[in-house]
Write a protein that holds these residues in place. Structure first.
Motif, PDB file in Angstrom:
ATOM      1  N   PRO A 153       0.844  -1.198   0.000  1.00  0.00           N
ATOM      2  CA  PRO A 153       0.000   0.000   0.000  1.00  0.00           C
ATOM      3  C   PRO A 153       0.877   1.245   0.000  1.00  0.00           C
ATOM      4  N   THR A 154       0.412   2.281  -0.661  1.00  0.00           N
ATOM      5  CA  THR A 154       1.262   3.433  -0.884  1.00  0.00           C
ATOM      6  C   THR A 154       0.424   4.687  -0.957  1.00  0.00           C
ATOM      7  N   ASP A 155       1.082   5.828  -0.890  1.00  0.00           N
ATOM      8  CA  ASP A 155       0.418   7.105  -1.109  1.00  0.00           C
ATOM      9  C   ASP A 155       0.936   7.750  -2.379  1.00  0.00           C
ATOM     10  N   ALA A 156       1.438   6.956  -3.294  1.00  0.00           N
ATOM     11  CA  ALA A 156       1.940   7.448  -4.573  1.00  0.00           C
ATOM     12  C   ALA A 156       1.319   6.630  -5.692  1.00  0.00           C
ATOM     13  N   PRO A 157       1.253   7.189  -6.909  1.00  0.00           N
ATOM     14  CA  PRO A 157       0.664   6.440  -8.013  1.00  0.00           C
ATOM     15  C   PRO A 157       1.411   5.140  -8.278  1.00  0.00           C
ATOM     16  N   VAL A 158       0.658   4.082  -8.561  1.00  0.00           N
ATOM     17  CA  VAL A 158       1.267   2.809  -8.917  1.00  0.00           C
ATOM     18  C   VAL A 158       1.759   2.845 -10.364  1.00  0.00           C
ATOM     19  N   LEU A 159       1.021   3.546 -11.212  1.00  0.00           N
ATOM     20  CA  LEU A 159       1.361   3.623 -12.632  1.00  0.00           C
ATOM     21  C   LEU A 159       2.279   4.811 -12.867  1.00  0.00           C
ATOM     22  N   ARG A 193      -6.611  15.170 -13.367  1.00  0.00           N
ATOM     23  CA  ARG A 193      -5.596  14.760 -12.403  1.00  0.00           C
ATOM     24  C   ARG A 193      -5.989  15.246 -11.012  1.00  0.00           C
ATOM     25  N   GLN A 194      -5.887  14.339 -10.034  1.00  0.00           N
ATOM     26  CA  GLN A 194      -6.366  14.625  -8.687  1.00  0.00           C
ATOM     27  C   GLN A 194      -5.679  13.699  -7.700  1.00  0.00           C
ATOM     28  N   THR A 195      -5.209  14.236  -6.588  1.00  0.00           N
ATOM     29  CA  THR A 195      -4.678  13.396  -5.522  1.00  0.00           C
ATOM     30  C   THR A 195      -5.813  12.576  -4.927  1.00  0.00           C
ATOM     31  N   ILE A 196      -5.583  11.289  -4.745  1.00  0.00           N
ATOM     32  CA  ILE A 196      -6.611  10.394  -4.217  1.00  0.00           C
ATOM     33  C   ILE A 196      -6.307  10.140  -2.750  1.00  0.00           C
ATOM     34  N   GLY A 197      -7.104  10.737  -1.890  1.00  0.00           N
ATOM     35  CA  GLY A 197      -6.870  10.598  -0.461  1.00  0.00           C
ATOM     36  C   GLY A 197      -7.447  11.781   0.287  1.00  0.00           C
ATOM     37  N   GLU A 198      -6.802  12.164   1.357  1.00  0.00           N
ATOM     38  CA  GLU A 198      -7.279  13.279   2.157  1.00  0.00           C
ATOM     39  C   GLU A 198      -7.289  14.556   1.320  1.00  0.00           C
ATOM     40  N   GLY A 199      -8.351  15.328   1.469  1.00  0.00           N
ATOM     41  CA  GLY A 199      -8.501  16.545   0.676  1.00  0.00           C
ATOM     42  C   GLY A 199      -9.299  16.342  -0.599  1.00  0.00           C
ATOM     43  N   ALA A 217      -6.293   7.690   4.230  1.00  0.00           N
ATOM     44  CA  ALA A 217      -6.672   8.108   2.881  1.00  0.00           C
ATOM     45  C   ALA A 217      -7.891   7.319   2.396  1.00  0.00           C
ATOM     46  N   ARG A 218      -7.932   6.047   2.741  1.00  0.00           N
ATOM     47  CA  ARG A 218      -9.060   5.193   2.366  1.00  0.00           C
ATOM     48  C   ARG A 218     -10.357   5.737   2.948  1.00  0.00           C
TER      49      ARG A 218
END
Length: 317
Positions: A37-43, A134-140, A163-164
């Motif tokens: 699990p990460t807070d960065a894009p996998v792709l 483009r959008q950060t997926i998580g808090e905010g 974030a989940r």
């Protein structure tokens, strides 16, 4: 829509060295299984995205389409005008939504620009009105108020717990309907179970797959709720995944919740029906009695014929 997606994917790996594609797929499998699990894009780049689309889009499309179909069956007179796909990557859930309903406008949110770029390219002819943002997926994260449908597929496992929860909260706050899909593994089920609780606490009612909005009757660690979608393998799919069978079964867990006045099914078949001589064994999740096994015999007449034709994931009454 399945054939249109297959045609869009057909030339995806042209010019990409087989070794590079294989390495990208191997790394993506590790992330897909939830090991990192990460807070960065996998792709990360075009090679990753091309490998991902060839490897995962057909299976993701079928799993999401199955979950959306189960939801749509409970709200037959409703269809979304707006759809937001959170963490949608190359857009498999958007294709699945288009296979379920017509006339809506989709917006795909993802933090990986290469995925958005390829998704736009794949959808250009078939889903030209889709917006790729483009959008950060998580808090905010925020979802436009009044959004009809939010999908989140194969994303929660990539996120840290805080974030989940933020993603599920954003969906629950803004949308009329929320459909979440995760891999059909014990861990994937636990993420769906946690999100399910969050959705009901936010005031949404569960309409699929569960026949109720109460506590899930499954004891964590003893079993998990999941289903299967049949995926036809194209030559491209076999190229990146290996194997010789013309199909595979994608296992997934999901939950569909809504603010609409919708009623869940009286019961749902939670395992592949077992056919015996003169009888069918059905494992059910029910409204009143939780998990139970029922035996349908020839003496039940029409019910017996229905049971013989029933499939894993179908409703039952």
């Amino acid at each position: 829509m399945q054939e249109e997606l297959r045609a869009a994917l057909a030339g995806l790996l042209d010019g990409l060295p087989p070794k590079q594609a294989a390495q990208a797929v191997e790394r993506l499998i590790t992330n897909y299984r939830g090991i990192t699990p990460t807070d960065a894009p996998v792709l990360r780049d075009r090679a990753d995205v091309a490998a991902y689309a060839a490897y995962r889009m057909p299976a993701t499309f079928e799993a999401v389409r199955a979950a959306l179909a189960a939801f749509a069956a409970r709200v037959p007179d409703w269809s979304p005008a707006t759809h937001v796909d959170i963490g949608g990557g190359t857009g498999a859930a958007t294709w699945a939504a288009a296979a379920t309903w017509e006339g809506h406008r989709s917006t795909v949110l993802d933090w990986a620009q290469p995925a958005l770029d390829l998704g736009r390219e794949l959808a250009a002819k078939t889903l030209p009105d889709t917006e790729w943002r483009r959008q950060t997926i998580g808090e905010g994260l925020s979802v436009p108020a009044g959004t009809d449908l939010v999908t989140v597929s194969y994303v929660l496992g990539e996120l840290r717990p805080e974030a989940r929860r933020a993603v599920v909260a954003a969906a629950a706050e803004a949308a009329t309907a929320v459909v979440l899909i995760e891999p059909g593994t014990p861990d994937g089920y636990l993420r769906i179970r946690e999100a399910r609780t969050q959705l009901t606490e936010a005031g949404l009612r569960i309409v699929a797959p569960c026949p109720h909005s109460g506590t899930c009757p499954i004891v964590p660690g003893e079993d998990w709720c999941h289903f299967a979608a049949r995926v036809s393998r194209s030559s491209l799919h076999r190229q990146v995944k290996g194997g010789s069978l013309p199909y595979e079964d994608e296992k997934f867990s999901y939950v569909a919740a809504t603010t609409l006045d919708a009623t869940p099914a009286p019961a749902r078949i939670t395992r592949k029906p077992q056919l015996r001589k003169g009888q069918v064994l059905l494992d059910l999740c029910t409204t009143q009695d939780g998990l139970q096994r029922t035996t349908v015999t020839k003496r039940h007449g029409t019910h017996y014929r229905q049971a013989r034709d029933a499939a894993w994931g179908d409703t039952w009454s």
